[in-house]
Design a protein around this motif. Sequence first.
Motif, PDB file in Angstrom:
ATOM      1  N   GLY A   3       9.489  38.857 -25.631  1.00  0.00           N
ATOM      2  CA  GLY A   3      10.161  37.932 -24.730  1.00  0.00           C
ATOM      3  C   GLY A   3       9.304  36.842 -24.125  1.00  0.00           C
ATOM      4  O   GLY A   3       9.819  35.977 -23.425  1.00  0.00           O
ATOM      5  N   LYS A   4       7.979  36.863 -24.370  1.00  0.00           N
ATOM      6  CA  LYS A   4       7.165  35.776 -23.832  1.00  0.00           C
ATOM      7  C   LYS A   4       5.943  35.542 -24.703  1.00  0.00           C
ATOM      8  O   LYS A   4       5.376  36.461 -25.283  1.00  0.00           O
ATOM      9  CB  LYS A   4       6.779  36.011 -22.379  1.00  0.00           C
ATOM     10  CG  LYS A   4       6.013  37.267 -22.098  1.00  0.00           C
ATOM     11  CD  LYS A   4       5.786  37.372 -20.599  1.00  0.00           C
ATOM     12  CE  LYS A   4       5.036  38.629 -20.251  1.00  0.00           C
ATOM     13  NZ  LYS A   4       4.745  38.716 -18.833  1.00  0.00           N
ATOM     14  N   ALA A   5       5.588  34.264 -24.795  1.00  0.00           N
ATOM     15  CA  ALA A   5       4.451  33.856 -25.621  1.00  0.00           C
ATOM     16  C   ALA A   5       3.707  32.737 -24.903  1.00  0.00           C
ATOM     17  O   ALA A   5       4.282  31.989 -24.117  1.00  0.00           O
ATOM     18  CB  ALA A   5       4.935  33.380 -26.987  1.00  0.00           C
ATOM     19  N   LYS A   6       2.427  32.643 -25.208  1.00  0.00           N
ATOM     20  CA  LYS A   6       1.581  31.607 -24.617  1.00  0.00           C
ATOM     21  C   LYS A   6       0.639  31.115 -25.698  1.00  0.00           C
ATOM     22  O   LYS A   6       0.107  31.910 -26.471  1.00  0.00           O
ATOM     23  CB  LYS A   6       0.779  32.192 -23.454  1.00  0.00           C
ATOM     24  CG  LYS A   6      -0.250  31.272 -22.858  1.00  0.00           C
ATOM     25  CD  LYS A   6      -0.942  31.981 -21.691  1.00  0.00           C
ATOM     26  CE  LYS A   6      -2.402  31.711 -21.665  1.00  0.00           C
ATOM     27  NZ  LYS A   6      -3.091  32.401 -20.577  1.00  0.00           N
ATOM     28  N   ILE A   7       0.455  29.800 -25.770  1.00  0.00           N
ATOM     29  CA  ILE A   7      -0.502  29.237 -26.713  1.00  0.00           C
ATOM     30  C   ILE A   7      -1.441  28.310 -25.949  1.00  0.00           C
ATOM     31  O   ILE A   7      -1.011  27.529 -25.106  1.00  0.00           O
ATOM     32  CB  ILE A   7       0.184  28.512 -27.891  1.00  0.00           C
ATOM     33  CG1 ILE A   7      -0.841  28.182 -28.975  1.00  0.00           C
ATOM     34  CG2 ILE A   7       0.925  27.287 -27.436  1.00  0.00           C
ATOM     35  CD1 ILE A   7      -0.235  27.792 -30.301  1.00  0.00           C
ATOM     36  N   GLU A   8      -2.728  28.476 -26.253  1.00  0.00           N
ATOM     37  CA  GLU A   8      -3.754  27.624 -25.666  1.00  0.00           C
ATOM     38  C   GLU A   8      -4.326  26.769 -26.785  1.00  0.00           C
ATOM     39  O   GLU A   8      -4.745  27.287 -27.815  1.00  0.00           O
ATOM     40  CB  GLU A   8      -4.843  28.475 -25.020  1.00  0.00           C
ATOM     41  CG  GLU A   8      -4.318  29.344 -23.891  1.00  0.00           C
ATOM     42  CD  GLU A   8      -5.367  30.304 -23.364  1.00  0.00           C
ATOM     43  OE1 GLU A   8      -6.514  29.865 -23.116  1.00  0.00           O
ATOM     44  OE2 GLU A   8      -5.034  31.489 -23.214  1.00  0.00           O
ATOM     45  N   LEU A   9      -4.335  25.468 -26.561  1.00  0.00           N
ATOM     46  CA  LEU A   9      -4.813  24.503 -27.542  1.00  0.00           C
ATOM     47  C   LEU A   9      -6.055  23.802 -26.994  1.00  0.00           C
ATOM     48  O   LEU A   9      -6.357  23.911 -25.801  1.00  0.00           O
ATOM     49  CB  LEU A   9      -3.714  23.491 -27.859  1.00  0.00           C
ATOM     50  CG  LEU A   9      -2.415  24.065 -28.423  1.00  0.00           C
ATOM     51  CD1 LEU A   9      -1.353  22.992 -28.521  1.00  0.00           C
ATOM     52  CD2 LEU A   9      -2.652  24.714 -29.770  1.00  0.00           C
ATOM     53  N   PRO A  10      -6.775  23.054 -27.837  1.00  0.00           N
ATOM     54  CA  PRO A  10      -7.929  22.300 -27.340  1.00  0.00           C
ATOM     55  C   PRO A  10      -7.547  21.380 -26.179  1.00  0.00           C
ATOM     56  O   PRO A  10      -6.374  21.053 -25.985  1.00  0.00           O
ATOM     57  CB  PRO A  10      -8.373  21.488 -28.559  1.00  0.00           C
ATOM     58  CG  PRO A  10      -7.895  22.286 -29.729  1.00  0.00           C
ATOM     59  CD  PRO A  10      -6.600  22.911 -29.279  1.00  0.00           C
ATOM     60  N   ASP A  11      -8.539  20.965 -25.432  1.00  0.00           N
ATOM     61  CA  ASP A  11      -8.347  20.090 -24.266  1.00  0.00           C
ATOM     62  C   ASP A  11      -7.534  20.764 -23.162  1.00  0.00           C
ATOM     63  O   ASP A  11      -6.792  20.115 -22.425  1.00  0.00           O
ATOM     64  CB  ASP A  11      -7.696  18.754 -24.663  1.00  0.00           C
ATOM     65  CG  ASP A  11      -8.555  17.982 -25.653  1.00  0.00           C
ATOM     66  OD1 ASP A  11      -9.804  18.079 -25.544  1.00  0.00           O
ATOM     67  OD2 ASP A  11      -7.989  17.311 -26.524  1.00  0.00           O
ATOM     68  N   ASP A  12      -7.635  22.095 -23.086  1.00  0.00           N
ATOM     69  CA  ASP A  12      -6.989  22.872 -22.015  1.00  0.00           C
ATOM     70  C   ASP A  12      -5.469  22.734 -21.971  1.00  0.00           C
ATOM     71  O   ASP A  12      -4.862  22.859 -20.909  1.00  0.00           O
ATOM     72  CB  ASP A  12      -7.591  22.521 -20.651  1.00  0.00           C
ATOM     73  CG  ASP A  12      -9.072  22.860 -20.578  1.00  0.00           C
ATOM     74  OD1 ASP A  12      -9.471  23.898 -21.149  1.00  0.00           O
ATOM     75  OD2 ASP A  12      -9.826  22.082 -19.974  1.00  0.00           O
ATOM     76  N   GLU A  13      -4.854  22.457 -23.103  1.00  0.00           N
ATOM     77  CA  GLU A  13      -3.394  22.415 -23.166  1.00  0.00           C
ATOM     78  C   GLU A  13      -2.874  23.843 -23.277  1.00  0.00           C
ATOM     79  O   GLU A  13      -3.330  24.613 -24.128  1.00  0.00           O
ATOM     80  CB  GLU A  13      -2.923  21.627 -24.389  1.00  0.00           C
ATOM     81  CG  GLU A  13      -3.273  20.161 -24.362  1.00  0.00           C
ATOM     82  CD  GLU A  13      -2.784  19.469 -25.622  1.00  0.00           C
ATOM     83  OE1 GLU A  13      -1.554  19.341 -25.776  1.00  0.00           O
ATOM     84  OE2 GLU A  13      -3.639  19.088 -26.432  1.00  0.00           O
ATOM     85  N   VAL A  14      -1.922  24.207 -22.419  1.00  0.00           N
ATOM     86  CA  VAL A  14      -1.333  25.539 -22.421  1.00  0.00           C
ATOM     87  C   VAL A  14       0.180  25.389 -22.416  1.00  0.00           C
ATOM     88  O   VAL A  14       0.731  24.620 -21.621  1.00  0.00           O
ATOM     89  CB  VAL A  14      -1.788  26.367 -21.198  1.00  0.00           C
ATOM     90  CG1 VAL A  14      -1.158  27.749 -21.209  1.00  0.00           C
ATOM     91  CG2 VAL A  14      -3.311  26.476 -21.151  1.00  0.00           C
ATOM     92  N   TYR A  15       0.840  26.108 -23.314  1.00  0.00           N
ATOM     93  CA  TYR A  15       2.300  26.064 -23.417  1.00  0.00           C
ATOM     94  C   TYR A  15       2.845  27.482 -23.422  1.00  0.00           C
ATOM     95  O   TYR A  15       2.184  28.414 -23.897  1.00  0.00           O
ATOM     96  CB  TYR A  15       2.735  25.340 -24.695  1.00  0.00           C
ATOM     97  CG  TYR A  15       2.243  23.915 -24.765  1.00  0.00           C
ATOM     98  CD1 TYR A  15       2.981  22.894 -24.179  1.00  0.00           C
ATOM     99  CD2 TYR A  15       1.047  23.598 -25.401  1.00  0.00           C
ATOM    100  CE1 TYR A  15       2.532  21.575 -24.227  1.00  0.00           C
ATOM    101  CE2 TYR A  15       0.592  22.293 -25.453  1.00  0.00           C
ATOM    102  CZ  TYR A  15       1.337  21.287 -24.873  1.00  0.00           C
ATOM    103  OH  TYR A  15       0.894  20.003 -24.912  1.00  0.00           O
ATOM    104  N   TYR A  16       4.071  27.625 -22.936  1.00  0.00           N
ATOM    105  CA  TYR A  16       4.720  28.928 -22.854  1.00  0.00           C
ATOM    106  C   TYR A  16       6.066  28.873 -23.566  1.00  0.00           C
ATOM    107  O   TYR A  16       6.696  27.829 -23.650  1.00  0.00           O
ATOM    108  CB  TYR A  16       4.937  29.315 -21.387  1.00  0.00           C
ATOM    109  CG  TYR A  16       3.646  29.436 -20.611  1.00  0.00           C
ATOM    110  CD1 TYR A  16       2.976  30.652 -20.542  1.00  0.00           C
ATOM    111  CD2 TYR A  16       3.095  28.334 -19.965  1.00  0.00           C
ATOM    112  CE1 TYR A  16       1.789  30.769 -19.839  1.00  0.00           C
ATOM    113  CE2 TYR A  16       1.902  28.436 -19.265  1.00  0.00           C
ATOM    114  CZ  TYR A  16       1.257  29.659 -19.194  1.00  0.00           C
ATOM    115  OH  TYR A  16       0.082  29.763 -18.518  1.00  0.00           O
TER     116      TYR A  16
END
Length: 161
Positions: A98-111
């Motif tokens: 039910g939940k996911a998180k992705i961290e990308l370069p340049d401190d981008e975080v999405y849920y």
Amino acid sequence: MQQTIRLKAAAVVALLLFLNGCSLFKVRQEVPQNLTPDARANYLGKLDYWSLTGRIGIITKEESNTANIFWQKSDDQLTLRIYGALGTTYALLTSEPGKAKIELPDDEVYYGRNAEQLLFRTTGRRIPVNQLQHWNLGLTKDAPSYEPNEQQYQKQISFAD
């Protein structure tokens, strides 16, 4: 004041040592030898903790890329790190039901709620995260194409989008 800071620092160090100690005691399970293909699939399908390190190839009509991956599954939690030859992380995906998180370069975080959809939405790469959890173990659940070896274990599993 000084004593309070020391106590907090000691507590943090003790907590880190404890957490590190817990991770050190994970028992490495070897897959029993001489299992029939069905018994092996049954055994592997029941594993609740595993990890793998390897390479992934992403081939589209426009381009072809490879990356290193670290994949860990622990109970219902998933960690997938996609990184380059020098260790640069391209994406760090963590999820649980039910939940996911992705961290990308340049401190981008999405849920998001779905790891596969979140990965596609943020990177443009369609990686079948849910099926790969089975395919990483050589299980053919929902595999569109696979090729067994002489012992009937999976030699190759392919996914075409």
